[in-house]
Design an enzyme around this catalytic site. Structure first.
Site, PDB file in Angstrom:
ATOM      1  N   ARG A  19      58.953  68.569   8.406  1.00  0.00           N
ATOM      2  CA  ARG A  19      58.393  67.195   9.082  1.00  0.00           C
ATOM      3  C   ARG A  19      57.069  67.399   9.471  1.00  0.00           C
ATOM      4  O   ARG A  19      56.113  66.677   9.362  1.00  0.00           O
ATOM      5  CB  ARG A  19      59.191  66.840  10.174  1.00  0.00           C
ATOM      6  CG  ARG A  19      59.076  65.612  10.898  1.00  0.00           C
ATOM      7  CD  ARG A  19      59.585  65.289  12.294  1.00  0.00           C
ATOM      8  NE  ARG A  19      59.279  66.380  13.371  1.00  0.00           N
ATOM      9  CZ  ARG A  19      58.067  66.249  14.177  1.00  0.00           C
ATOM     10  NH1 ARG A  19      57.205  65.261  13.550  1.00  0.00           N
ATOM     11  NH2 ARG A  19      57.920  67.115  14.647  1.00  0.00           N
ATOM     12  N   ARG A  42      32.363  57.210  10.911  1.00  0.00           N
ATOM     13  CA  ARG A  42      31.527  58.224  10.661  1.00  0.00           C
ATOM     14  C   ARG A  42      30.332  58.550  11.473  1.00  0.00           C
ATOM     15  O   ARG A  42      30.115  59.815  11.959  1.00  0.00           O
ATOM     16  CB  ARG A  42      30.910  58.044   9.216  1.00  0.00           C
ATOM     17  CG  ARG A  42      31.979  58.138   8.111  1.00  0.00           C
ATOM     18  CD  ARG A  42      31.191  57.947   6.673  1.00  0.00           C
ATOM     19  NE  ARG A  42      30.496  56.906   6.446  1.00  0.00           N
ATOM     20  CZ  ARG A  42      30.939  55.624   6.116  1.00  0.00           C
ATOM     21  NH1 ARG A  42      32.305  55.610   5.685  1.00  0.00           N
ATOM     22  NH2 ARG A  42      30.094  54.406   5.906  1.00  0.00           N
ATOM     23  N   GLN A  43      29.894  57.413  12.288  1.00  0.00           N
ATOM     24  CA  GLN A  43      28.958  57.662  13.075  1.00  0.00           C
ATOM     25  C   GLN A  43      29.250  58.219  14.547  1.00  0.00           C
ATOM     26  O   GLN A  43      28.636  58.999  15.017  1.00  0.00           O
ATOM     27  CB  GLN A  43      28.327  56.152  13.545  1.00  0.00           C
ATOM     28  CG  GLN A  43      27.495  55.527  12.399  1.00  0.00           C
ATOM     29  CD  GLN A  43      27.317  54.137  12.269  1.00  0.00           C
ATOM     30  OE1 GLN A  43      27.735  53.452  13.239  1.00  0.00           O
ATOM     31  NE2 GLN A  43      26.370  53.713  11.609  1.00  0.00           N
ATOM     32  N   GLU A  44      30.322  58.037  14.628  1.00  0.00           N
ATOM     33  CA  GLU A  44      31.168  58.372  15.982  1.00  0.00           C
ATOM     34  C   GLU A  44      31.303  59.858  15.593  1.00  0.00           C
ATOM     35  O   GLU A  44      31.393  60.695  16.824  1.00  0.00           O
ATOM     36  CB  GLU A  44      32.304  57.530  16.452  1.00  0.00           C
ATOM     37  CG  GLU A  44      32.009  56.187  16.990  1.00  0.00           C
ATOM     38  CD  GLU A  44      33.087  55.319  16.953  1.00  0.00           C
ATOM     39  OE1 GLU A  44      32.789  54.096  17.154  1.00  0.00           O
ATOM     40  OE2 GLU A  44      34.161  55.510  16.480  1.00  0.00           O
ATOM     41  N   GLU A  79      38.821  54.682  17.837  1.00  0.00           N
ATOM     42  CA  GLU A  79      38.414  53.971  16.670  1.00  0.00           C
ATOM     43  C   GLU A  79      39.219  54.209  15.294  1.00  0.00           C
ATOM     44  O   GLU A  79      39.575  53.251  14.829  1.00  0.00           O
ATOM     45  CB  GLU A  79      37.102  54.846  16.288  1.00  0.00           C
ATOM     46  CG  GLU A  79      36.432  54.323  15.206  1.00  0.00           C
ATOM     47  CD  GLU A  79      35.964  52.654  15.367  1.00  0.00           C
ATOM     48  OE1 GLU A  79      36.228  52.054  14.247  1.00  0.00           O
ATOM     49  OE2 GLU A  79      35.413  52.609  16.464  1.00  0.00           O
ATOM     50  N   LYS A 104      41.401  41.928  16.725  1.00  0.00           N
ATOM     51  CA  LYS A 104      40.154  42.685  16.123  1.00  0.00           C
ATOM     52  C   LYS A 104      39.313  42.698  17.558  1.00  0.00           C
ATOM     53  O   LYS A 104      38.642  43.908  17.567  1.00  0.00           O
ATOM     54  CB  LYS A 104      39.373  42.202  15.284  1.00  0.00           C
ATOM     55  CG  LYS A 104      39.860  42.274  13.815  1.00  0.00           C
ATOM     56  CD  LYS A 104      39.373  41.663  12.609  1.00  0.00           C
ATOM     57  CE  LYS A 104      40.015  42.199  11.372  1.00  0.00           C
ATOM     58  NZ  LYS A 104      38.966  41.711  10.212  1.00  0.00           N
TER      59      LYS A 104
END
Length: 129
Positions: A19, A42-44, A79, A104
């Site tokens: 598991r 990607r930026q974060e 994110e 959103k």
């Protein structure tokens, strides 16, 4: 298969090390997929790769280092959840719906609030010198 809660059938689930290995693999797929699909992640992540070592260096104690690193990691976690919300809403359908927009927007607001937390914690700790 055996009867589960509420009389529903549950699938056979792996246990123990199997598991854990499967969970790790699925998590790695989620990180990889989000990295490929989401520029914001990607930026974060790039910010985190700078901020985490900086926070570890700037912290004067283990508690300060933890407080400087935790909100950075929280931004990445939020994110990932926001990306999951967006992918789910987009999968449901392309038509505009107020609830889809709200989902959103709320996910985006959660990311924003995690950035606010990051800034507040760093400002409080680093100005108390």
């Amino acid at each position: 298969m055996e009867a589960g809660r509420g009389g529903l059938m549950e699938r056979d689930k792996p246990r123990g090390v199997t598991r854990l290995l499967r969970a790790f693999g699925v998590s790695a797929q989620g990180l990889h997929g989000t990295f490929r699909a989401e520029a914001a992640f990607r930026q974060e992540l790039l910010c985190a790769l700078i901020a985490i070592p900086l926070g570890l260096w700037l912290g004067r104690s283990a508690v300060e280092r933890a407080l400087l690193v935790a909100p950075v990691l929280l931004v990445l976690v939020v994110e990932l959840v926001n990306s999951a919300i967006e992918a789910t809403v987009d999968r449901i359908g392309p038509e505009r719906h107020p609830l889809a927009g709200l989902a959103k927007d709320a996910g985006s607001a959660a990311v924003f609030m995690s950035f606010v937390l990051w800034g507040v914690v760093w400002a409080l700790l680093l100005t108390d010198r």
